[in-house]
Design an enzyme around this catalytic site. Sequence first.
Site, PDB file in Angstrom:
ATOM      1  N   HIS A 157       0.782  -1.264   0.082  1.00  0.00           N
ATOM      2  CA  HIS A 157      -0.085  -0.032   0.136  1.00  0.00           C
ATOM      3  C   HIS A 157       0.795   1.080  -0.011  1.00  0.00           C
ATOM      4  O   HIS A 157       0.746   2.203  -0.772  1.00  0.00           O
ATOM      5  CB  HIS A 157      -0.787  -0.053   1.177  1.00  0.00           C
ATOM      6  CG  HIS A 157      -1.794   1.200   1.266  1.00  0.00           C
ATOM      7  ND1 HIS A 157      -3.199   1.134   0.901  1.00  0.00           N
ATOM      8  CD2 HIS A 157      -1.621   2.338   1.743  1.00  0.00           C
ATOM      9  CE1 HIS A 157      -3.785   2.167   1.176  1.00  0.00           C
ATOM     10  NE2 HIS A 157      -3.017   3.170   1.751  1.00  0.00           N
ATOM     11  N   GLU A 158       1.841   1.360   0.847  1.00  0.00           N
ATOM     12  CA  GLU A 158       2.520   2.537   1.016  1.00  0.00           C
ATOM     13  C   GLU A 158       3.673   2.605  -0.177  1.00  0.00           C
ATOM     14  O   GLU A 158       3.922   3.677  -0.725  1.00  0.00           O
ATOM     15  CB  GLU A 158       3.422   2.665   2.187  1.00  0.00           C
ATOM     16  CG  GLU A 158       2.642   2.532   3.565  1.00  0.00           C
ATOM     17  CD  GLU A 158       1.595   3.559   3.722  1.00  0.00           C
ATOM     18  OE1 GLU A 158       1.670   4.770   2.977  1.00  0.00           O
ATOM     19  OE2 GLU A 158       0.579   3.376   4.413  1.00  0.00           O
ATOM     20  N   CYS A 191      -5.514  -4.581  -7.457  1.00  0.00           N
ATOM     21  CA  CYS A 191      -6.505  -4.737  -8.500  1.00  0.00           C
ATOM     22  C   CYS A 191      -6.186  -4.503 -10.034  1.00  0.00           C
ATOM     23  O   CYS A 191      -5.049  -3.802 -10.059  1.00  0.00           O
ATOM     24  CB  CYS A 191      -7.917  -4.080  -8.012  1.00  0.00           C
ATOM     25  SG  CYS A 191      -7.949  -2.382  -8.723  1.00  0.00           S
TER      26      CYS A 191
HETATM   27 ZN   LIG Z   1      -3.034   4.904   1.956  1.00  0.00          ZN
HETATM   28 ZN   LIG Z   2      -7.163  -0.899  -6.823  1.00  0.00          ZN
END
Ligand SMILES: [Zn+2]
Ligand SMILES: [Zn+2]
Length: 179
Positions: free
Chosen positions: A127-128, A162
Site C-alpha cells: 500500500h505505501e 486490482c
Molecule cells: Zn493510503
Molecule cells: Zn485498486
Amino acid sequence: MKVLLRRVGDVSTEALVRAKEAIIRETGLPVLIDYHKLQPNLEAYNWKRRQYLASELLKTLGRVDGFLTLYLIDADGYEEGLNFVFGVALPALGVGGVFLARLRNEFYGWLPDEEKFLKRVEKEVLHELGHLLGLPHCPNPRCVMSFSNSILEVDEKEAAFCEVCKKRLMSRLAGSGGY
Ligand SMILES: [Zn+2]
Ligand SMILES: [Zn+2]
C-alpha cells in the site's frame, strides 16, 4: 528504480523477507534488505500518546540515495487529526513506513497469529509503496490500495493490486526514471 527495505526496532527478518517477496511478486522491482536494526528518533515520539508522529519519524530516518526507501517500524504511529496510521508515504522524499504495532493480533487482545501478521505486513508495505509510486486510494475493498481504517479492513483486502491499480502502476513504472 529499486526498493530498499529497512527495519526500526525489533522487527523480524521474516517480516522483511515477506515484504520483499510481496514487492517483487506485485511490481517486479528489485528489492534490497538492510538488516541493521535502526533506532527511532525520540524527537518524533509523543510521550502522552505513546506513538510516533509518523511523517516526522520518516523524515528523521530519511531516504537512501538511489532507492525508494521503506521502513518496517516496531511501534505505533499517528498523524495530526488521526488516532493512528498503519503506515505513511512521503512520495516527494521517496520514503514510506509501516507501523507494526496494530498489525499484531495481540494489540486487540486476540491470540497471536504469525501468518496473519505477515500477510498484513505484506499488504501495508504494498500500500505505501503504491503511494510512493503515485497511486491514490482505490474504491475496491479487495484491492491493496483501498484505505483501511481498521484491522478488519486490512484483513478484507488482498496482498495484491486490482486490475485498475496494476495498470496504473505499470504505466508509472514504465514512464518514470529517477530513484
Ligand atoms: Zn493510503
Ligand atoms: Zn485498486
